[in-house]
Structure formats: C-alpha cells, structure tokens
Design a protein around this motif. Structure first.
Motif, PDB file in Angstrom:
ATOM      1  N   ALA A 189       0.826  -1.212   0.000  1.00 19.97           N
ATOM      2  CA  ALA A 189       0.000   0.000   0.000  1.00 19.97           C
ATOM      3  C   ALA A 189       0.863   1.266   0.000  1.00 19.97           C
ATOM      4  O   ALA A 189       1.691   1.458   0.896  1.00 19.97           O
ATOM      5  N   LYS A 190       0.621   2.116  -0.985  1.00 19.71           N
ATOM      6  CA  LYS A 190       1.318   3.412  -1.033  1.00 19.71           C
ATOM      7  C   LYS A 190       1.137   4.167   0.284  1.00 19.71           C
ATOM      8  O   LYS A 190       2.106   4.663   0.861  1.00 19.71           O
ATOM      9  N   ASN A 191      -0.089   4.257   0.769  1.00 25.34           N
ATOM     10  CA  ASN A 191      -0.333   5.130   1.915  1.00 25.34           C
ATOM     11  C   ASN A 191       0.172   4.554   3.240  1.00 25.34           C
ATOM     12  O   ASN A 191       0.290   5.290   4.220  1.00 25.34           O
ATOM     13  N   SER A 192       0.477   3.246   3.262  1.00 19.05           N
ATOM     14  CA  SER A 192       1.222   2.691   4.406  1.00 19.05           C
ATOM     15  C   SER A 192       2.688   3.017   4.245  1.00 19.05           C
ATOM     16  O   SER A 192       3.338   3.541   5.154  1.00 19.05           O
ATOM     17  N   THR A 193       3.198   2.703   3.065  1.00 12.54           N
ATOM     18  CA  THR A 193       4.636   2.819   2.814  1.00 12.54           C
ATOM     19  C   THR A 193       5.132   4.232   3.073  1.00 12.54           C
ATOM     20  O   THR A 193       6.197   4.426   3.670  1.00 12.54           O
ATOM     21  N   VAL A 194       4.356   5.213   2.615  1.00 12.00           N
ATOM     22  CA  VAL A 194       4.823   6.599   2.732  1.00 12.00           C
ATOM     23  C   VAL A 194       4.778   7.102   4.174  1.00 12.00           C
ATOM     24  O   VAL A 194       5.351   8.148   4.485  1.00 12.00           O
ATOM     25  N   ALA A 195       4.105   6.361   5.061  1.00 11.81           N
ATOM     26  CA  ALA A 195       4.171   6.676   6.499  1.00 11.81           C
ATOM     27  C   ALA A 195       5.273   5.853   7.159  1.00 11.81           C
ATOM     28  O   ALA A 195       5.963   6.321   8.069  1.00 11.81           O
ATOM     29  N   LEU A 196       5.435   4.616   6.696  1.00 14.65           N
ATOM     30  CA  LEU A 196       6.424   3.719   7.313  1.00 14.65           C
ATOM     31  C   LEU A 196       7.850   4.217   7.085  1.00 14.65           C
ATOM     32  O   LEU A 196       8.703   4.094   7.974  1.00 14.65           O
ATOM     33  N   ILE A 197       8.114   4.774   5.910  1.00 15.25           N
ATOM     34  CA  ILE A 197       9.493   5.214   5.628  1.00 15.25           C
ATOM     35  C   ILE A 197       9.897   6.371   6.556  1.00 15.25           C
ATOM     36  O   ILE A 197      10.943   6.283   7.217  1.00 15.25           O
ATOM     37  N   PRO A 198       9.101   7.439   6.688  1.00 20.36           N
ATOM     38  CA  PRO A 198       9.468   8.446   7.687  1.00 20.36           C
ATOM     39  C   PRO A 198       9.525   7.868   9.101  1.00 20.36           C
ATOM     40  O   PRO A 198      10.400   8.231   9.899  1.00 20.36           O
ATOM     41  N   LYS A 235      18.679  -0.702  12.312  1.00 16.90           N
ATOM     42  CA  LYS A 235      18.258  -0.766  10.915  1.00 16.90           C
ATOM     43  C   LYS A 235      16.807  -1.237  10.865  1.00 16.90           C
ATOM     44  O   LYS A 235      16.348  -1.944  11.775  1.00 16.90           O
ATOM     45  N   VAL A 236      16.129  -0.873   9.775  1.00 15.99           N
ATOM     46  CA  VAL A 236      14.713  -1.232   9.621  1.00 15.99           C
ATOM     47  C   VAL A 236      14.552  -1.905   8.265  1.00 15.99           C
ATOM     48  O   VAL A 236      15.154  -1.466   7.283  1.00 15.99           O
ATOM     49  N   ARG A 237      13.760  -2.984   8.229  1.00 15.06           N
ATOM     50  CA  ARG A 237      13.534  -3.671   6.937  1.00 15.06           C
ATOM     51  C   ARG A 237      12.051  -3.824   6.656  1.00 15.06           C
ATOM     52  O   ARG A 237      11.276  -4.183   7.550  1.00 15.06           O
ATOM     53  N   PHE A 238      11.701  -3.551   5.402  1.00 10.00           N
ATOM     54  CA  PHE A 238      10.320  -3.746   4.956  1.00 10.00           C
ATOM     55  C   PHE A 238      10.324  -4.679   3.751  1.00 10.00           C
ATOM     56  O   PHE A 238      11.255  -4.628   2.935  1.00 10.00           O
ATOM     57  N   SER A 252       6.170  -6.566   6.842  1.00  8.97           N
ATOM     58  CA  SER A 252       5.575  -6.805   5.528  1.00  8.97           C
ATOM     59  C   SER A 252       4.389  -5.852   5.337  1.00  8.97           C
ATOM     60  O   SER A 252       3.453  -5.861   6.137  1.00  8.97           O
ATOM     61  N   ILE A 253       4.469  -5.037   4.306  1.00 13.63           N
ATOM     62  CA  ILE A 253       3.460  -3.976   4.123  1.00 13.63           C
ATOM     63  C   ILE A 253       2.154  -4.555   3.563  1.00 13.63           C
ATOM     64  O   ILE A 253       2.182  -5.437   2.698  1.00 13.63           O
ATOM     65  N   ILE A 254       1.037  -4.073   4.049  1.00 11.17           N
ATOM     66  CA  ILE A 254      -0.280  -4.586   3.601  1.00 11.17           C
ATOM     67  C   ILE A 254      -0.501  -4.249   2.120  1.00 11.17           C
ATOM     68  O   ILE A 254       0.073  -3.284   1.606  1.00 11.17           O
ATOM     69  N   PRO A 255      -1.342  -5.039   1.436  1.00  9.46           N
ATOM     70  CA  PRO A 255      -1.630  -4.756   0.026  1.00  9.46           C
ATOM     71  C   PRO A 255      -2.368  -3.426  -0.150  1.00  9.46           C
ATOM     72  O   PRO A 255      -3.102  -2.979   0.748  1.00  9.46           O
TER      73      PRO A 255
END
Ligand SMILES: CC(=O)N[C@H]1[C@@H](OP(=O)(O)OP(=O)(O)OC[C@H]2O[C@@H](n3ccc(=O)[nH]c3=O)[C@H](O)[C@@H]2O)O[C@H](CO)[C@@H](O)[C@@H]1O
Ligand SMILES: C=C(OP(=O)(O)O)C(=O)O
Length: 426
Positions: free
Chosen positions: A21-30, A38-41, A230-233
């Motif tokens: 999900a774009k809107n998860s990813t763009v919150a998870l990265i910040p 270290k952080v892994r997705f 693991s980021i949600i779809p």
C-alpha cells in the motif's frame, strides 16, 4: 515528465498481483527514522513516492537500499539537515517527517508538502496535535518550524475536529516516544494506520486502539527492529484493477488483496450488478455484466474511499443510466472531468455532485493526468476508447501505481511510457 501511450479497444484478460500500500509505505518510511536500529520492509511498492522519500532520507544521512520489494533503511547515523524542498513538494507524505523528526530530535523544519492537487488540504489538525504535545509551531519561510519545549514532548489528550489520516499518523509519530500517555480521539481508522501501529509496536512502541477512533499511546524511550515488516496490500490499487476488470474485462484475477479492506467498494460493485468470485486473498471478475447506475458518497474508512471515486468512473460509464458521485472529503477532486469530456465521455460536475452517464462513444485524445487517481481513471477510459490516447504528466500516475507496463501486460494490455525525449521507458 513522462507520457503514457494507450491504444484503445484493449480488453483486460489475465492476472495482476497487487503491491504494498502506497499510503502505508509513505508513512512507514518516515517512521523508520524513529528507530535506533536498521529497519527492513518487504512488499514495498516500486512507486515514485518511495524513491522521493529515499532522497529525503539521504539528505539526513540515512542510507536506504531498495531491491525487488525489499527496502532496508539505516537511521543510526542520522543527522539534522535541511530537507530538499523540491522533493518535499513532490509528494504529500513528506509531511510525516514533521512528526517523525519531532519524535527523533524534538524539532523539525519541513517545507509545505505537495501531493495530489485535489482541492484545499490544510494541516491545522496536525499542528493542533503537535501543540497539544507541548511543541511550539511557527509557519515561516514557506516551511513549518516545530520545536518541543526544554523537557521534550509530553503525552496529551487530543480530540481531532475532523477525521484526518495525515493528522492521526503525524501525531502518532510524534507521540510514540513522548513522555507519558497520549489519547487521540476522533482518530482516522484506515488500515494503513493499523499497519503503521503494527510496525511501531513490533519495535517496542505501546500503541493501542489503532483501527478504532480512539488511539492510546504510552510513550517509550527507544524503538528497535528485530524482524522484517511486511506492508499490507494496496486497497486502492486493487480497487482500480477491479473497476477496470468489471468495466472492460473478459476474465481477470486480482491477487494479493485483503477483501475486508475493500468492503465498501465491493458492496458498491455488487449493487451495480458486477459478478465477483471472492476468495481468501484474491477476487476473480468474469466481466460482461449488465450494470445498474449507483450513487457513490465518499467517507473516511470504513466508508467508500475518496481515492476510488475516480477509478470507479470508467465502470459507471458502462451502466444503464445516470450515476452520481459526491466526494465529501475532496469536493474539488474533479481534474479528470474536462479530460474525459474531451474523450467524449458523458460526465459533468455541478454543486458538488459528479454525474456519470453511459458513454459508448469514447475517442482517444491527448489528455493530462492532473493527479494520480484522475490520471489512472483516464487510463481506464482510454482502454475503452477508439484510437490512441496520449496521457501527459504520467509521472502523477507513477507516484502510486507500480510497474504498470508489466502489470497491464499480465492483463493482455499493451501500454507504453515515453519520456520527453520520446525514448521508451521499461
Ligand atoms: C499519503 C496519504 O495517506 N494520503 C491519503 C490521505 O491524505 P491526507 O492525510 O492528506 O487526508 P486527510 O485524511 O488528512 O484529509 C481528510 C479531510 O480532512 C481535511 N483536513 C485534513 C487535515 C487537517 O489538518 N485539516 C483538514 O481540514 C482535508 O482537507 C480533507 O477534506 O487521506 C486521504 C483521505 O482518505 C486520501 O485521499 C489520501 O490518499
Ligand atoms: C490523494 C492521494 O495521494 P496523496 O495524499 O499522496 O497526494 C491518493 O493516493 O489518491
């Protein structure tokens, strides 16, 4: 800027796998900069927003490596630095660095964000939240300057005046390491917020109630990652392909989705008469149904997502009658309408209501992707039109739709992306 060249008269047939999900990813990265490790997705979508967020990380000496859906971020050598203005303006979610930097350093200077041009997008609720946590906020030189008091941020009770995804996430990012308890009421309930809270809790945060309208955060001093998140779809990407499959498909399987996240959208498709074979994590759309018109009214989750009001448009144009769309979140989210009208579509907007009628005579044109969802819905329409459509400013689509050439190829659809120098991309 890139152009998308779409040959009309192509029906979708085959399979597509939905990305993270774009809107998860763009919150998870910040959010990653809050970690002391270290952080892994994984399941990270290959979209422009991700690449731009990586550039912002780099400006703070945070290294990141992205390879085939795996993203590793090392925030351990982070330093305070001015953030690159152009990149900040290239997406909406750069505003999450306000909450994340505040949580990390007790201060943040972040330029005003960009993102989709879908009408006014104030951030007063974000600022109200930061102030409640004890920060001073000043808007000057085209940036928001936020600084915690000498004793740092402290927990607080915040009642949001309206339901905001961005404000809920931003205040959560600031509160997660604040001293004491923060209670956010009238919080947004989107699945992407739950995804972020899961990530933070797995690193040692103490967040309860994500996914409800009351979120309670007990501040913790440190966050460390021990596993891969693991980021949600992406429910919006999934809804987009489902819409196009139902409008213009002859057998499409959409894989890797969480059907529950799509409940309001699926309910609307069923109301229209779309046949759907719903499995545990995939949906098959046979296509070719006789469709009824519907009324769509957007609302915060679990309502019908504003981000799907444009992608459902090509499908509404197949219905026998007149459908209405009322976007309560973004009444000015109508950038697709003049472009679609030029393609011969029967669509108009008046007094906050978009009217969509059956549109059998669509013709390819040169049009513009004014923003991500406007652009992708024009792409859906172009596939149903006669002739070729050239979509200018296609970068707006690539902000949030990954590997579209490959994904559409899997659906028996041929698309081309051409850059300004006319050379082929991918
Ligand atoms: C990166 C990201 O996740 N973007 C999503 C997020 O955007 P974003 O987080 O910007 O959207 P919000 O949920 O904050 O906005 C909802 C409504 O609240 C208003 N508002 C918001 C904040 C504020 O401080 N004051 C205020 O008045 C907005 O103008 C809008 O009318 O949610 C939107 C609504 O689901 C989606 O369309 C976007 O895809
Ligand atoms: C509005 C959207 O995105 P952003 O908030 O990132 O501009 C969207 O994804 O439809």
């Amino acid at each position: 800027m890139k152009k998308l060249i779409v040959k009309g008269g192509q029906q979708l047939h085959g399979e597509v796998t939905i990305g993270g999900a774009k809107n998860s990813t763009v919150a998870l990265i910040p959010a990653a900069i809050l970690a002391d490790s270290k952080v892994r997705f994984d399941n990270v979508p290959d979209i422009l927003d991700v690449h731009n967020l990586m550039l912002i990380l780099e400006s703070m000496n945070v290294s990141s490596h992205f390879n085939r859906g795996n993203l590793e971020i090392d925030p351990t050598q982070i330093r305070k630095a001015p953030l690159p203005g152009d990149t900040i303006r290239s997406l909406r979610a750069s505003y999450y660095f306000m909450g994340a930097l505040l949580g990390r350093f007790g201060e943040a200077i972040v330029g005003f964000p960009g993102g989709d041009n879908i009408g006014p997008r104030p951030i007063d609720q974000h600022i109200k939240g930061f102030k409640a946590l004890g920060a001073e906020v000043e808007e000057k030189d085209n940036a928001v300057h936020i600084k915690a008091g000498a004793d740092g941020l402290h927990g607080a009770e915040i009642f949001f005046d309206l339901v905001s995804v961005g404000a809920t996430i931003n205040v959560l990012l600031a509160a997660v390491k604040a001293k004491g308890t923060t209670i956010m009421e009238n919080a947004a309930r989107e699945p992407e917020i739950v995804d972020l809270a899961t990530f933070l809790n797995n690193m040692g945060a103490h967040i309860r109630g994500a996914g409800t309208d009351v979120i309670r955060v007990e501040g913790v001093p440190s966050l460390k990652m021990t596993n891969t998140h693991s980021i949600i779809p992406d429910r919006i990407e999934a809804g987009t392909y489902l819409s196009f499959a139902a409008a213009n498909g002859k057998g499409v399987l959409v894989r890797n989705l969480i059907t529950e996240h799509l409940d309001p959208f699926i309910a609307k498709l069923k109301e229209m008469g779309v046949t759907l074979e719903i499995n545990e994590d995939s949906i098959y759309v046979p296509g070719g149904d006789k469709l009824s018109p519907v009324t769509v009214k957007t609302a915060p989750y679990p309502g019908f997502a504003t981000d799907l009001q444009q992608p459902i448009t090509p499908l509404l144009m197949r219905a026998q009658g007149s459908s209405s769309i009322i976007d309560t979140l973004y009444p000015q989210r109508v950038k697709h309408i003049p472009e679609m009208q030029r393609m011969g579509a029967n669509i108009s907007s008046k007094d906050g209501v978009i009217t969509v009628k059956r549109s059998p005579n669509l013709i390819g044109q040169t049009v513009e992707a004014g923003e991500i969802r406007a652009g992708v819905s024009i792409l859906g329409l172009a596939l149903m039109a006669d002739g070729v459509t050239t979509i200018n400013r296609a970068d707006n689509i690539l902000r949030g739709y990954e590997r579209i050439i490959d994904k559409f190829k899997g659906l028996s659809v041929d698309l081309k992306i051409v850059n300004e120098a006319e050379s082929l991309h991918k």
